[in-house]
Design a protein around this motif. Structure first.
Motif, PDB file in Angstrom:
ATOM      1  N   ALA A  24       0.822  -1.024   0.015  1.00 36.94           N
ATOM      2  CA  ALA A  24       0.014  -0.092   0.043  1.00 36.94           C
ATOM      3  C   ALA A  24       0.947   1.284  -0.063  1.00 36.94           C
ATOM      4  CB  ALA A  24      -1.015  -0.031   1.398  1.00 36.94           C
ATOM      5  N   LYS A  25       2.074   1.188   0.762  1.00 36.25           N
ATOM      6  CA  LYS A  25       2.851   2.595   0.889  1.00 36.25           C
ATOM      7  C   LYS A  25       3.505   2.763  -0.458  1.00 36.25           C
ATOM      8  CE  LYS A  25       3.535   2.005   5.622  1.00 36.25           C
ATOM      9  NZ  LYS A  25       4.561   1.798   7.148  1.00 36.25           N
ATOM     10  N   THR A  26       3.614   1.699  -1.352  1.00 37.73           N
ATOM     11  CA  THR A  26       4.312   2.010  -2.509  1.00 37.73           C
ATOM     12  C   THR A  26       3.398   2.016  -3.929  1.00 37.73           C
ATOM     13  OG1 THR A  26       4.450  -0.418  -3.069  1.00 37.73           O
ATOM     14  CG2 THR A  26       6.433   0.822  -1.752  1.00 37.73           C
ATOM     15  N   ALA A  27       2.301   2.020  -3.663  1.00 39.68           N
ATOM     16  CA  ALA A  27       1.070   1.865  -4.665  1.00 39.68           C
ATOM     17  C   ALA A  27       0.702   3.215  -5.247  1.00 39.68           C
ATOM     18  CB  ALA A  27      -0.157   1.050  -4.183  1.00 39.68           C
ATOM     19  N   ASN A  28       0.833   4.306  -4.436  1.00 43.57           N
ATOM     20  CA  ASN A  28       0.354   5.836  -4.765  1.00 43.57           C
ATOM     21  C   ASN A  28      -1.290   5.556  -4.916  1.00 43.57           C
ATOM     22  OD1 ASN A  28       0.782   8.396  -5.422  1.00 43.57           O
ATOM     23  ND2 ASN A  28       1.001   8.265  -7.214  1.00 43.57           N
ATOM     24  N   TYR A  29      -1.849   5.032  -4.121  1.00 43.43           N
ATOM     25  CA  TYR A  29      -3.352   4.990  -3.770  1.00 43.43           C
ATOM     26  C   TYR A  29      -3.912   5.726  -2.812  1.00 43.43           C
ATOM     27  CZ  TYR A  29      -2.919   0.943  -7.221  1.00 43.43           C
ATOM     28  OH  TYR A  29      -2.509   0.209  -8.212  1.00 43.43           O
ATOM     29  N   GLY A  30      -3.167   6.660  -1.891  1.00 45.18           N
ATOM     30  CA  GLY A  30      -3.883   7.351  -0.931  1.00 45.18           C
ATOM     31  C   GLY A  30      -2.828   6.918  -0.070  1.00 45.18           C
ATOM     32  N   SER A  31      -3.067   7.690   1.061  1.00 40.80           N
ATOM     33  CA  SER A  31      -2.230   7.484   2.635  1.00 40.80           C
ATOM     34  C   SER A  31      -3.119   6.623   3.526  1.00 40.80           C
ATOM     35  CB  SER A  31      -1.840   8.758   2.949  1.00 40.80           C
ATOM     36  OG  SER A  31      -3.098   9.523   3.384  1.00 40.80           O
ATOM     37  N   ASP A  32      -4.270   5.991   3.268  1.00 38.09           N
ATOM     38  CA  ASP A  32      -4.843   5.261   4.277  1.00 38.09           C
ATOM     39  C   ASP A  32      -4.511   3.880   3.965  1.00 38.09           C
ATOM     40  OD1 ASP A  32      -6.679   4.203   6.047  1.00 38.09           O
ATOM     41  OD2 ASP A  32      -8.552   5.175   5.210  1.00 38.09           O
ATOM     42  N   TYR A  33      -3.435   3.500   4.463  1.00 33.33           N
ATOM     43  CA  TYR A  33      -2.490   2.410   4.298  1.00 33.33           C
ATOM     44  C   TYR A  33      -3.665   1.293   4.927  1.00 33.33           C
ATOM     45  CZ  TYR A  33       1.015   5.497   3.141  1.00 33.33           C
ATOM     46  OH  TYR A  33       1.920   6.441   2.263  1.00 33.33           O
ATOM     47  N   GLN A  34      -3.995   1.414   6.081  1.00 33.64           N
ATOM     48  CA  GLN A  34      -4.755   0.390   6.891  1.00 33.64           C
ATOM     49  C   GLN A  34      -5.898  -0.158   6.019  1.00 33.64           C
ATOM     50  OE1 GLN A  34      -5.826   2.246  10.621  1.00 33.64           O
ATOM     51  NE2 GLN A  34      -3.902   1.351  11.731  1.00 33.64           N
TER      52      GLN A  34
END
Length: 354
Positions: free
Chosen positions: A141-151
């Motif tokens: 999630a942290k490398t996907a650039n889909y937003g910062s709501d990683y949870q």
């Protein structure tokens, strides 16, 4: 991964005690499944006792700050309501408390509890596998650039697969798959406050004694298992013909926990490699004896059956203001109690400073 069962936990007999740089919550051990414990600030409550050590282990192994004990607990509750019976199977065939599909289990499942088999119904195996998978998804999630709501992104990947997250560049919308993944993510995140503790254990200061006391305090509420536990954390114990039994059965062999000396060993590891038994721990530290009037946080306290070092049967860690942290006996949990009530006062043998 769709079973939703509400477990209502009642917190009983809670007393906040301020002690010389240590703030602890003294817990009633009458109801292990309804008490609150802390992992040193992040906090956890409303979780069955047998799940707690494995949740903490999974979180500590991941080291991604978004994977918190409360997130793990809320997810387990959403998945199965903490069920461990063989009927904990979803309509799709997902199994166990963390609801793994067989193919996914083949990737993430490990024999974490050391019983010789990787089983999605074993608490330790399931929770640590859940932690490994969530940890990997958080990194994605942290490398996907889909937003910062990683949870949220990681939870969506756990429920629907990372491919679905990639397809929608985020959490799938409510219009997709009847809102299953959307509702799954939002239900878990909404439930976080229910499982978050209040950071009850807070130890100030530095040094080996304070650090060890802080580490031991993270295990308040962990069950006692005679012969169980060690530097790596709680584990199942064993019975020797005398110790480890409860109501005529060998409780130690099926209980993941600590005994008194393994809790001490765990608390001081790896900075200090204390031996395994209480008597050996006394022998390793007896050259630094401390009077009862001069006790400091982190000192070790010992009790003996006949007043001799060869008969030492119990060890505890001094927590300040006349209190100790210890693993008392089979059927109990790691707790904070007064020094005078921890064991028979007539058996008190002495204290040392590791």
């Amino acid at each position: 991964m769709k079973v939703v069962i509400q477990i209502i936990a009642t917190i009983v007999a809670l007393l906040v005690v301020a002690i010389t740089g240590v703030i602890v919550m003294v817990l009633s051990d009458e109801d292990a499944e309804a008490t609150e414990i802390s992992d040193g600030g992040r906090g956890l409550r409303g979780v069955p006792a047998e799940f707690r050590p494995w949740i903490f282990k999974a979180v500590n192994e991941c080291r991604e700050p978004e994977l918190t004990p409360a997130l793990m607990a809320a997810q387990l509750n959403q998945e199965s309501g903490f069920r461990t019976d063989r009927d904990a199977v979803s309509d799709a065939g997902a199994e166990g408390p963390a609801q793994f599909m067989p193919g996914t289990w083949a990737t993430w499942g490990r024999d974490a509890d050391g019983n010789g088999v990787a089983d999605p119904y074993d608490i330790g195996d399931a929770v640590t596998a859940q932690g490994r998978m969530m940890c990997s998804l958080l990194k994605q999630a942290k490398t996907a650039n889909y937003g910062s709501d990683y949870q949220a992104l990681a939870l969506a990947g756990y429920n629907a697969g990372w491919g679905a997250v990639q397809r929608f560049h985020g959490v799938p919308p409510k219009s997709w798959a009847h809102g299953q993944t959307y509702d799954y993510v939002h239900s878990i995140l909404a439930a976080l406050p229910r499982f978050q503790g209040s950071g009850m254990v807070e130890i100030s200061g530095s040094g080996a004694g304070a650090d060890a006391t802080r580490r031991a305090a993270t295990r308040i509420g962990t069950p006692y298992a005679w012969g169980g536990g060690g530097p790596g954390g709680p584990s199942t114990g064993f019975c020797d013909g005398t110790n480890g039994y409860l109501n005529g059965s060998c409780a130690a062999s099926t209980t993941v926990g600590f005994d008194c000396s393994s809790l001490v060993q765990y608390a001081y590891w790896p900075d200090l490699h204390l031996p395994r038994t209480a008597a050996a721990q006394y022998g390793a530290t007896s050259d630094r004896a401390v009077s009862r009037q001069d006790l400091q946080v982190g000192d070790l306290l010992f009790w003996s059956n006949n007043g001799g070092s060869g008969s030492i049967y119990h060890v505890a860690i001094y927590a300040g203001d006349g209190n100790v942290i210890h693993a008392p006996r089979t059927g109990k949990t790691v707790e904070v109690v007064s020094l005078s009530s921890a064991m028979p006062d007539s058996d008190y043998y002495g204290a040392t400073r590791p």
